[in-house]
Design a protein around this motif. Structure first.
Motif, PDB file in Angstrom:
ATOM      1  N   SER A 224       0.754  -1.466   0.126  1.00  0.00           N
ATOM      2  CA  SER A 224      -0.099  -0.072  -0.010  1.00  0.00           C
ATOM      3  C   SER A 224       0.975   1.360   0.143  1.00  0.00           C
ATOM      4  CB  SER A 224      -0.906   0.010   1.297  1.00  0.00           C
ATOM      5  OG  SER A 224      -0.148  -0.088   2.396  1.00  0.00           O
ATOM      6  N   ASN A 225       0.051   2.441  -0.121  1.00  0.00           N
ATOM      7  CA  ASN A 225       0.801   3.662  -0.212  1.00  0.00           C
ATOM      8  C   ASN A 225       1.246   3.954   1.336  1.00  0.00           C
ATOM      9  OD1 ASN A 225       0.040   4.305  -2.623  1.00  0.00           O
ATOM     10  ND2 ASN A 225      -1.695   5.475  -2.233  1.00  0.00           N
ATOM     11  N   MET A 226       0.725   3.259   2.185  1.00  0.00           N
ATOM     12  CA  MET A 226       1.421   3.615   3.671  1.00  0.00           C
ATOM     13  C   MET A 226       2.715   2.825   3.868  1.00  0.00           C
ATOM     14  SD  MET A 226       1.065   4.805   6.537  1.00  0.00           S
ATOM     15  CE  MET A 226      -0.749   5.671   6.532  1.00  0.00           C
ATOM     16  N   TRP A 227       2.639   1.631   2.999  1.00  0.00           N
ATOM     17  CA  TRP A 227       3.756   0.666   3.439  1.00  0.00           C
ATOM     18  C   TRP A 227       5.086   1.674   2.521  1.00  0.00           C
ATOM     19  CZ3 TRP A 227       6.201  -1.238  -1.230  1.00  0.00           C
ATOM     20  CH2 TRP A 227       7.316  -2.149  -1.156  1.00  0.00           C
ATOM     21  N   GLN A 228       4.869   2.295   1.473  1.00  0.00           N
ATOM     22  CA  GLN A 228       5.883   3.285   0.790  1.00  0.00           C
ATOM     23  C   GLN A 228       6.251   4.384   1.548  1.00  0.00           C
ATOM     24  OE1 GLN A 228       6.145   3.693  -3.556  1.00  0.00           O
ATOM     25  NE2 GLN A 228       3.989   2.824  -3.475  1.00  0.00           N
ATOM     26  N   LEU A 229       5.075   5.072   2.467  1.00  0.00           N
ATOM     27  CA  LEU A 229       5.406   6.164   3.189  1.00  0.00           C
ATOM     28  C   LEU A 229       6.359   5.875   4.486  1.00  0.00           C
ATOM     29  CD1 LEU A 229       1.804   7.956   3.655  1.00  0.00           C
ATOM     30  CD2 LEU A 229       3.836   8.960   2.703  1.00  0.00           C
ATOM     31  N   TYR A 230       6.409   4.486   4.988  1.00  0.00           N
ATOM     32  CA  TYR A 230       7.072   4.164   6.186  1.00  0.00           C
ATOM     33  C   TYR A 230       8.619   4.017   5.709  1.00  0.00           C
ATOM     34  CZ  TYR A 230       3.131   2.375   8.729  1.00  0.00           C
ATOM     35  OH  TYR A 230       1.683   2.233   9.269  1.00  0.00           O
ATOM     36  N   ILE A 231       9.021   3.580   4.311  1.00  0.00           N
ATOM     37  CA  ILE A 231      10.307   3.726   4.113  1.00  0.00           C
ATOM     38  C   ILE A 231      10.794   5.033   3.609  1.00  0.00           C
ATOM     39  CG2 ILE A 231      10.051   3.171   1.672  1.00  0.00           C
ATOM     40  CD1 ILE A 231      12.981   1.879   3.985  1.00  0.00           C
ATOM     41  N   ASN A 232      10.044   5.697   3.053  1.00  0.00           N
ATOM     42  CA  ASN A 232      10.362   7.154   2.761  1.00  0.00           C
ATOM     43  C   ASN A 232      10.705   7.971   4.121  1.00  0.00           C
ATOM     44  OD1 ASN A 232       9.804   6.457   0.022  1.00  0.00           O
ATOM     45  ND2 ASN A 232       8.045   7.853  -0.396  1.00  0.00           N
ATOM     46  N   THR A 233       9.650   7.773   4.888  1.00  0.00           N
ATOM     47  CA  THR A 233       9.962   8.481   5.926  1.00  0.00           C
ATOM     48  C   THR A 233      11.066   8.298   6.928  1.00  0.00           C
ATOM     49  OG1 THR A 233       7.551   8.490   6.303  1.00  0.00           O
ATOM     50  CG2 THR A 233       9.023   9.257   8.436  1.00  0.00           C
ATOM     51  N   GLY A 234      11.445   6.872   6.999  1.00  0.00           N
ATOM     52  CA  GLY A 234      12.834   6.310   7.472  1.00  0.00           C
ATOM     53  C   GLY A 234      14.070   6.913   6.727  1.00  0.00           C
TER      54      GLY A 234
END
Length: 520
Positions: A224-234
């Motif tokens: 999901s988009n949230m999954w991508q957001l996690y790594i982008n944030t990290g």
């Protein structure tokens, strides 16, 4: 009409020349300030600015000096601490709010913008440091040529220099081994430790292990988009910290090198003064020219881009982009896509900048290695002429397996082909995002791989900086040891014009003088 046509032609040529000027490499011409001996006083004359107004010794424009000032302050301890405070505050807010998507996007945008600006400052910092160091090497080589000539004066008895050099021993604790950076307080200790930890192969292993763990959780989170957001944030947090830390540690290391160079120049200057006073020679120090490395058209285009990024042009483009982004906010109703646009743009540009930075750094390091080797060879010639053993040894050629892996990884990332590959990847991502009509998923696809690679490149850049800086410290330490040894010889030669060596009472005084000269 003919006169008007000529004016237009000349104007066109000037515009064309201005457009082609970024990235153009110039020779560095410099001479050590000549110390002219007169009957009344000792004059210090720098002939470089008089004879070579186009060299790096000339005064910079107001805009360039302003940009340099911003670059210098961006690497200060205060700015670095402010960055850390912002990261901690952001983390606390996220814990309180439960880490909502907008909180993550805000960090990604802030990080992308900060990295985009930092890339320009890092490029400027890198170029200034290289130019300044090459100019100083040219001046040291210039004075070396004068020392060679003065030592061959008929009044100099070179055989006298073998007499009492061993009467005065210079201990390693006086000048240090230079391999370890001296510390002043607990903050320096922490920064040195973090620099070594972040710039190690182990940091890269941990980084990629984290990426693979994130990939492994994709199925659980349905990609999901949230999954991508996690790594982008990290990666955004890692990029922000690494960018600012690299700027800070570079400034800290440069300040140390400047102190060492001040000691070298002081000893060098005293050598010239004593020999000129003894021989009565007033011939100016020769001007040394350092030619730039020859490059292909592909590399020339990389230099063009790097020069644009690291100058006021890059800053103007940066400001214009932010103004346009804010201006379209109302049109896009300040939605998620609007927030992602700036992160996408700066992320893609930062991705290319990471490879460009590494490429330029590698080539600058290469030319500095060549110039340091020429300086070492010139020192060796002087010692050989004086029948003295060189007090320093060449840098060890042996490297650990981990150092070799790190080195070749840096070489691969700095190749022109790597820069070209980054450009092709960006074009491919733009096509994918356009096919998806630049929706949230399309923009995240642009952000995710580029931020991961950019984070990796910054760790590699810190790694390269640590290796190169350690090498430079050792080289400058060795130059200082050689200058101090020669200073002893010259003092012995010019004592009374005879081969008498040092008076025993003078030795403690000279020891203290050498210790003060060699404090870096």
């Amino acid at each position: 009409m003919s006169s008007q046509g000529n004016t237009i032609t000349r104007l066109g040529k000037k515009i064309f020349s201005a457009l082609c000027s970024p990235g153009r490499q110039y020779s560095i011409k410099s001479a050590a300030p000549t110390q002219f001996i007169t009957t009344n006083k000792l004059e210090l004359v720098d002939i470089t600015e008089q004879e070579f107004p186009t060299s790096y010794a000339v005064k910079k424009s107001l805009g360039s000096r302003f940009f340099d000032s911003i670059t210098k302050h961006a690497g200060s301890k205060v700015i670095f601490l402010i960055t850390l405070i912002i990261l901690v505050a952001w983390a606390i807010v996220g814990i309180v709010l439960g880490a909502p998507p907008n909180w993550q996007i805000a960090m990604q945008d802030g990080s992308s913008i900060q990295c985009y600006i930092s890339d320009s400052l890092l490029m400027r910092q890198q170029q200034n440091h290289c130019n300044d160091l090459l100019t100083i090497i040219a001046q040291l080589r210039s004075r070396n040529s004068t020392l060679k000539r003065l030592l061959r004066n008929t009044r100099i008895d070179k055989n006298s220099t073998v007499l009492h050099i061993n009467n005065l021993q210079m201990h390693e604790d006086n000048v240090g081994d230079a391999a370890k950076l001296p510390v002043e307080n607990w903050f320096d200790i922490c920064c040195n430790w973090v620099s070594n930890a972040v710039g190690s192969i182990y940091a890269l292993i941990i980084y990629w292990m984290g990426i693979f763990v994130w990939i492994g959780t994709g199925y659980l989170l349905q990609w999901s988009n949230m999954w991508q957001l996690y790594i982008n944030t990290g990666t955004a947090v890692e990029l922000t910290f690494t960018c600012m830390f690299l700027q800070h540690t570079r400034r800290h290391h440069m300040e140390y090198l400047e102190k060492c160079l001040a000691s070298v120049k002081k000893a060098d200057c005293e050598l010239e003064t004593l020999l000129r006073q003894y021989t009565g020679d007033n011939e100016p120090n020769p001007i040394i020219e350092i030619e730039p490395l020859k490059v292909t058209r592909a590399v020339r285009s990389i230099d063009y881009y790097a020069d644009v990024v690291g100058t006021g042009v890059g800053a103007a483009i940066c400001v214009s982009v932010f103004v346009i982004w804010i201006a379209i906010g109302n049109i896009m109703q300040w939605d998620s896509n609007w927030w992602l646009i700036i992160g996408t743009y700066t992320g893609l540009i930062g991705f290319i900048d990471g490879f460009v930075l590494r490429n330029v750094y590698f080539r600058q390091d290469k030319i500095m290695d060549e110039q340091f080797n020429l300086l070492i060879d010139a020192d060796s010639d002087i010692f050989q002429y004086l029948n003295l053993q060189l007090p320093t040894k060449p840098l060890s050629g042996k490297k650990s397996f981990i150092c070799l892996v790190s080195y070749y990884m840096g070489v691969i990332c700095s190749m022109p082909e790597a820069v070209l590959a980054s450009f092709i990847i960006v074009l491919a991502l733009l096509c994918i995002a356009s096919g998806m009509h630049w929706n949230e998923t399309g923009q995240l696809l642009c952000n995710t791989p580029t931020m991961i690679i950019e984070g990796f490149l910054l760790i590699v850049l810190i790694q390269a900086h640590n290796i190169s800086n350690t090498k430079r410290r050792v080289q400058l330490h060795d130059i200082l040891i050689r200058r101090l040894t020669l200073l002893q010889c010259v003092k012995q030669i010019v004592g009374n014009g005879e081969s008498k060596g040092f008076n025993e009472k003078e030795i403690p005084v000279l020891e203290r003088k050498i210790k003060n000269l060699s404090k870096c």
